[in-house]
Design a protein around this motif. Structure first.
Motif, PDB file in Angstrom:
ATOM      1  N   ARG A  14       0.088  -8.009   8.310  1.00  0.00           N
ATOM      2  CA  ARG A  14       0.661  -6.767   7.792  1.00  0.00           C
ATOM      3  C   ARG A  14       2.073  -6.634   8.344  1.00  0.00           C
ATOM      4  NH1 ARG A  14      -1.039  -1.654   5.687  1.00  0.00           N
ATOM      5  NH2 ARG A  14       0.363   0.007   6.340  1.00  0.00           N
ATOM      6  N   LEU A  15       2.984  -6.264   7.490  1.00  0.00           N
ATOM      7  CA  LEU A  15       4.369  -6.014   7.881  1.00  0.00           C
ATOM      8  C   LEU A  15       4.693  -4.552   7.630  1.00  0.00           C
ATOM      9  CD1 LEU A  15       6.166  -9.069   6.232  1.00  0.00           C
ATOM     10  CD2 LEU A  15       5.370  -8.848   8.597  1.00  0.00           C
ATOM     11  N   GLU A  16       5.448  -3.958   8.555  1.00  0.00           N
ATOM     12  CA  GLU A  16       5.921  -2.594   8.366  1.00  0.00           C
ATOM     13  C   GLU A  16       7.403  -2.559   8.666  1.00  0.00           C
ATOM     14  OE1 GLU A  16       3.570   0.499  10.115  1.00  0.00           O
ATOM     15  OE2 GLU A  16       1.693  -0.487   9.545  1.00  0.00           O
ATOM     16  N   GLN A  17       8.119  -1.817   7.855  1.00  0.00           N
ATOM     17  CA  GLN A  17       9.561  -1.702   8.012  1.00  0.00           C
ATOM     18  C   GLN A  17       9.867  -0.499   8.890  1.00  0.00           C
ATOM     19  OE1 GLN A  17      11.753  -1.085   4.350  1.00  0.00           O
ATOM     20  NE2 GLN A  17      13.256  -2.595   5.020  1.00  0.00           N
ATOM     21  N   GLY A  18      10.648  -0.739   9.960  1.00  0.00           N
ATOM     22  CA  GLY A  18      10.994   0.333  10.880  1.00  0.00           C
ATOM     23  C   GLY A  18      12.177   1.154  10.397  1.00  0.00           C
TER      24      GLY A  18
ATOM     25  N   PRO B 215       0.813  -1.224   0.000  1.00  0.00           N
ATOM     26  CA  PRO B 215       0.000   0.000   0.000  1.00  0.00           C
ATOM     27  C   PRO B 215       0.842   1.268   0.000  1.00  0.00           C
ATOM     28  CG  PRO B 215      -0.077  -1.026   2.155  1.00  0.00           C
ATOM     29  CD  PRO B 215       0.671  -1.963   1.256  1.00  0.00           C
ATOM     30  N   ARG B 216       2.066   1.153   0.501  1.00  0.00           N
ATOM     31  CA  ARG B 216       3.021   2.270   0.497  1.00  0.00           C
ATOM     32  C   ARG B 216       4.405   1.673   0.715  1.00  0.00           C
ATOM     33  NH1 ARG B 216       4.845   2.908   5.548  1.00  0.00           N
ATOM     34  NH2 ARG B 216       3.477   2.426   7.294  1.00  0.00           N
ATOM     35  N   PRO B 217       5.454   2.400   0.368  1.00  0.00           N
ATOM     36  CA  PRO B 217       6.795   1.878   0.617  1.00  0.00           C
ATOM     37  C   PRO B 217       6.986   1.599   2.112  1.00  0.00           C
ATOM     38  CG  PRO B 217       6.917   3.748  -0.871  1.00  0.00           C
ATOM     39  CD  PRO B 217       5.493   3.678  -0.364  1.00  0.00           C
ATOM     40  N   GLY B 218       7.518   0.448   2.428  1.00  0.00           N
ATOM     41  CA  GLY B 218       7.760   0.084   3.818  1.00  0.00           C
ATOM     42  C   GLY B 218       6.579  -0.587   4.504  1.00  0.00           C
ATOM     43  N   ALA B 219       5.551  -0.942   3.750  1.00  0.00           N
ATOM     44  CA  ALA B 219       4.389  -1.632   4.313  1.00  0.00           C
ATOM     45  C   ALA B 219       3.931  -2.710   3.331  1.00  0.00           C
ATOM     46  CB  ALA B 219       3.247  -0.661   4.590  1.00  0.00           C
ATOM     47  N   LEU B 220       3.652  -3.887   3.853  1.00  0.00           N
ATOM     48  CA  LEU B 220       3.172  -4.997   3.037  1.00  0.00           C
ATOM     49  C   LEU B 220       1.950  -5.623   3.685  1.00  0.00           C
ATOM     50  CD1 LEU B 220       6.591  -6.793   2.397  1.00  0.00           C
ATOM     51  CD2 LEU B 220       5.341  -5.342   0.782  1.00  0.00           C
ATOM     52  N   GLU B 221       0.903  -5.820   2.926  1.00  0.00           N
ATOM     53  CA  GLU B 221      -0.266  -6.561   3.380  1.00  0.00           C
ATOM     54  C   GLU B 221      -0.187  -7.918   2.695  1.00  0.00           C
ATOM     55  OE1 GLU B 221      -3.605  -4.016   2.638  1.00  0.00           O
ATOM     56  OE2 GLU B 221      -2.987  -2.652   4.243  1.00  0.00           O
ATOM     57  N   VAL B 222      -0.093  -8.966   3.509  1.00  0.00           N
ATOM     58  CA  VAL B 222       0.263 -10.293   3.018  1.00  0.00           C
ATOM     59  C   VAL B 222      -0.859 -11.285   3.281  1.00  0.00           C
ATOM     60  CG1 VAL B 222       2.031 -12.099   3.141  1.00  0.00           C
ATOM     61  CG2 VAL B 222       2.645  -9.724   3.670  1.00  0.00           C
ATOM     62  N   PHE B 223      -1.075 -12.193   2.334  1.00  0.00           N
ATOM     63  CA  PHE B 223      -1.972 -13.319   2.585  1.00  0.00           C
ATOM     64  C   PHE B 223      -1.190 -14.592   2.322  1.00  0.00           C
ATOM     65  CE2 PHE B 223      -2.470 -12.876  -1.972  1.00  0.00           C
ATOM     66  CZ  PHE B 223      -2.454 -14.201  -2.400  1.00  0.00           C
TER      67      PHE B 223
END
Length: 112
Positions: free
Chosen positions: A85-89, A62-70
């Motif tokens: 959901r993963l977010e990069q710190g 949805p934006r750089p540094g964020a992934l919505e995963v199935f």
């Protein structure tokens, strides 16, 4: 290993009872750990016989540094769905910020 694959395996380990939930402390932020602990109590991916495996993974950025995963989780002829959901710190490490298995997240009222 991509972060999507790595986290799918980590979460599967916890939700199938093969890993303790506290192993995810450094890999989660916000309510994700509490939600994961609640899910792990129910053991939604525990099976008798065939061990569950990750069959397929897809994601949306949805934006750089964020992934919505199935992920599709298979055990024998049974398939289950897992989403997270993963977010990069700032430290460039990926952390899980949300997790769901086969249905909607619990609401605040469920916490009571």
């Amino acid at each position: 290993m991509r972060p999507t694959d790595h986290f799918a395996e980590l979460l599967l380990g916890v939700l199938s009872g093969r890993r303790p939930v506290h192993s995810m402390l450094r890999h989660t932020v916000g309510r994700a750990y509490d939600d994961l602990a609640h899910l792990a109590e129910r053991g939604p991916l525990r099976t008798r016989g065939t061990s569950p495996v990750v069959r397929d993974i897809g994601y949306f950025e949805p934006r750089p540094g964020a992934l919505e995963v199935f992920a599709r989780i298979g055990a024998g002829d049974r398939l289950r769905a897992m989403a997270f959901r993963l977010e990069q710190g700032r430290d460039l490490r990926w952390r899980c910020t949300a997790v769901e298995v086969g249905g909607p997240r619990r609401t605040r009222a469920d916490d009571d």
